[in-house]
Design an enzyme around this catalytic site. Structure first.
Site, PDB file in Angstrom:
ATOM      1  N   THR A   4       0.909  -1.126   0.000  1.00  0.00           N
ATOM      2  CA  THR A   4       0.000   0.000   0.000  1.00  0.00           C
ATOM      3  C   THR A   4       0.944   1.170   0.000  1.00  0.00           C
ATOM      4  O   THR A   4       2.134   0.996   0.235  1.00  0.00           O
ATOM      5  CB  THR A   4      -0.832  -0.047   1.290  1.00  0.00           C
ATOM      6  OG1 THR A   4      -1.627  -1.223   1.257  1.00  0.00           O
ATOM      7  CG2 THR A   4      -1.741   1.149   1.481  1.00  0.00           C
TER       8      THR A   4
ATOM      9  N   GLY B 213       0.953  -0.915   5.558  1.00  0.00           N
ATOM     10  CA  GLY B 213       1.303  -1.883   6.602  1.00  0.00           C
ATOM     11  C   GLY B 213       0.163  -2.802   6.988  1.00  0.00           C
ATOM     12  O   GLY B 213       0.182  -3.400   8.067  1.00  0.00           O
TER      13      GLY B 213
HETATM   14  O1  DON Z   1      -7.008  -1.589   3.373  1.00  0.00           O
HETATM   15  C1  DON Z   1      -6.254  -2.246   4.086  1.00  0.00           C
HETATM   16  O2  DON Z   1      -6.290  -2.231   5.284  1.00  0.00           O
HETATM   17  C2  DON Z   1      -5.202  -3.119   3.426  1.00  0.00           C
HETATM   18  N1  DON Z   1      -5.681  -3.561   2.141  1.00  0.00           N
HETATM   19  C3  DON Z   1      -3.917  -2.359   3.333  1.00  0.00           C
HETATM   20  C4  DON Z   1      -2.814  -3.186   2.720  1.00  0.00           C
HETATM   21  C5  DON Z   1      -1.458  -2.708   3.024  1.00  0.00           C
HETATM   22  O3  DON Z   1      -1.244  -1.777   3.779  1.00  0.00           O
HETATM   23  C6  DON Z   1      -0.350  -3.477   2.400  1.00  0.00           C
HETATM   24  N2  DON Z   1       0.936  -2.854   2.676  1.00  0.00           N
HETATM   25  N3  DON Z   1       1.861  -3.052   3.287  1.00  0.00           N
END
Ligand code: DON
Length: 579
Positions: free
Chosen positions: A378, A470
């Protein structure tokens, strides 16, 4: 400045004529970036430059956020995207705020049990790899709504740099190359993705090599010219629907035609006089950050000290209670009645404090709600302009490079956000989150997120812009940065770089970053009943801005730069740029 152990020791030592201020003795982080007119902090240096150029050209923070969003889709394709979704928190110069939810929605044909086999067990990888994992993307609609409603510049102006980097390519630095190398095996599985992101010999592009994305350039040019309809109603949607149908997905054209951005009221709370503005459901982020802060307000964190066993204890217990609420009670507000006001009530926080044993770790199983039967990528960026408009954006494909698939001819990587739903109550997702019915799959529903783009204000003025990737840890990463600034008087770079801890109720583990706690502190915590999980890797890539000085102490002395930016030292290709 809060009275803490460090200031007390500094005061006592200065009496003995040691003149060097102790704050700098312990500073292990580089100095934050400074700016007087604007600041852009992103996880990829070229995207930060794109944002700064927009501000210099007279665009506001929202314009810069849109241009950065499109640029990251090109220069940071593991997370930057137009095939995924995200959230934008805006705090305007007049103190008003708003929140744009352009996260993915479940396809119309989605069902509650779509990732389970005939025996009711989750099919490994079904919600993570390939077209069945894809939620209806929202980024293009979100950026356009932000630009039309709150920006000043044309779509063509804001998209031109992204189109340029896609068409002409960009040179990979060490951080860029590492992210491609780590996902090479996955990208190799989809011929269309492999044709773009891997060299003809099947190897990932290396440091100093140029990545050109011609199909993506054409898709972006079509969106720039015709607007979001080129994505949702035209050839791009057609190509994604066709590939989905051919490769085991369930996306249909009406999924795209019916996609709508939601403009929502952000969640707000007060923490020691600071006003936090953050993400409402369908994110759990703002609510859970506020719930934890409300609990922590009752403890003298500043006095207890950063990283002490006492501080870690109360933080973890607050996290434990708050993640029970996250995982059992929250979901898409169009489908679930979220108990937001209860969770944000200071009296509820006191009830939680009353249950925390000052000397013992809690037990997660004891908190199981009755009837309760998320590497990854993300990205977060933080922007502030000359007028004081502050924008925090977190957007994602969920896993690194999302579902790892690109529909032929589009150049667009698609998300695997469907994994954020509860596949089956009690079964952990990619981030180990054990969730309940409130987050069950339904057509057009948005999966519960942890993304927490946050703006903090003090005395009616912007104070801090913060957020991070994260997965389920986004909440605690963002929370810890806020607490490090407000309670522990770290400067914005120190606050972001400081080692992290994390607890999410289940599994009942206290995660600690490498060298996060001293061995003595670890022993104290283990003696209190904690199950420590000493990680061999760091997590998160926070991007933050502090207004009026690099730290609270400097702000209170009235002597700092107007804007102070910090990209996480964990973000290998990121940059904080001010002007
Ligand atoms: O929306 C969410 O909470 C997750 N899909 C976020 C994914 C994420 O932070 C991946 N990265 N490290």
């Amino acid at each position: 400045m809060p009275l803490n152990r460090r200031t007390l020791i500094a005061a006592s030592l200065s009496i003995t004529f040691i003149l060097a201020p102790l704050t700098s003795v312990f500073a292990a982080s580089p100095a934050p970036a400074k700016g007087e007119h604007g600041m852009v902090v992103t996880a990829q240096h070229l995207a930060s430059e794109v944002g700064i150029e927009v501000l210099k050209k007279g665009g506001n923070a929202v314009d810069a956020a849109v241009a950065v969003g499109y640029a990251l889709a090109v220069v940071y394709p593991n997370a930057g995207n137009i095939g995924g979704g995200g959230f934008m928190t805006i705090r305007f110069k007049d103190g008003k705020s708003t929140f744009l939810d352009f996260r993915e929605r479940a396809p119309l044909a989605a069902t509650k049990t779509m990732y389970l086999d005939k025996d009711g067990n989750p099919v490994k990888g079904a919600s993570l790899d390939g077209y069945l994992a894809v939620g209806v993307p929202g980024s293009v609609a979100g950026f356009e709504m932000a630009r039309e409603k709150y920006g000043k510049l044309s779509r063509q102006d804001l998209m031109a740099p992204a189109i340029g980097y896609a068409k002409d390519g960009f040179i990979l630095n060490q951080g860029d190359a590492a992210s491609f190398a780590s996902s090479a095996d996955r990208l190799a599985k989809d011929p269309a993705a492999a044709a773009i992101f891997l060299k003809p010999d099947g190897k990932p592009y290396g440091i100093g090599e140029r990545l050109v994305q011609s199909d993506l350039a054409a898709s972006l040019a079509a969106i720039s010219e015709k607007g979001p309809d080129a994505f949702y109603k035209g050839a791009i949607a057609d190509a994604i629907v066709k590939a989905s149908g051919a490769k085991g997905g369930i996306l249909v054209k009406p999924d795209f035609e019916q996609y709508a951005v939601r403009e929502l009221k952000p969640v707000t709370c007060l923490y020691r006089g600071y006003e936090i503005t953050s993400s409402p459901p369908p994110s759990s982020g703002g609510v859970i950050i506020c719930e934890i802060l409300n609990v922590l307000e009752g403890y003298p964190l500043s006095y207890l000290g950063a990283g002490s066993a006492e501080t870690v204890h109360v933080m973890v217990e607050a996290m434990r209670y708050a993640y029970v609420d996250r995982n059992s009670a929250l979901g898409d507000p169009d489908f679930v009645d979220n108990p937001v006001s209860k969770l944000l009530d200071k009296a509820y926080a006191k009830d939680i404090r009353d249950k925390i044993d000052p000397f013992r770790a809690g037990v997660s199983q004891d908190l199981m709600p009755k009837g309760f039967g998320e590497s990854k990528e993300t990205t977060h960026y933080s922007i502030i302009d000359n007028d004081g408009n502050a924008v925090a954006v977190t957007y994602t494909l969920n896993g690194s490079f999302g579902a790892g698939v690109v529909a032929d001819g589009t150049g667009i990587l698609l998300n695997n956000e469907m994994d954020d739903f509860t596949q089956k109550p009690g079964v952990p997702n990619l981030y180990g989150l054990v969730q309940g019915e409130a987050n069950a799959i339904q057509p057009k529903k948005t999966p519960l997120s942890s993304m927490s783009p946050t703006v903090v204000a003090k005395d009616g003025k912007p104070f801090m812009v913060i957020g991070s990737p994260g997965g389920s840890r986004i909440i605690t990463i963002t929370l810890e940065a806020i607490v490090n600034v407000i309670d522990h008087d770290m400067n914005i770079q120190e606050a972001i770089d400081a080692p992290r801890i994390h607890h999410q109720w289940l599994p009942d583990k206290l995660y600690v970053e490498p060298f996060g706690l001293s061995p003595d502190t670890e022993k104290l915590l283990a003696g209190m009943g904690y199950h420590l999980d000493l990680a061999d890797q760091t997590w998160g890539q926070a991007a933050g801005i502090l207004v009026g000085g690099k730290s609270l102490a400097e702000i209170e002395k009235g002597g700092g730069a107007r804007y102070n930016g910090a990209i996480d030292s964990r973000a290998a290709s990121g940059e904080a740029l001010g002007y």
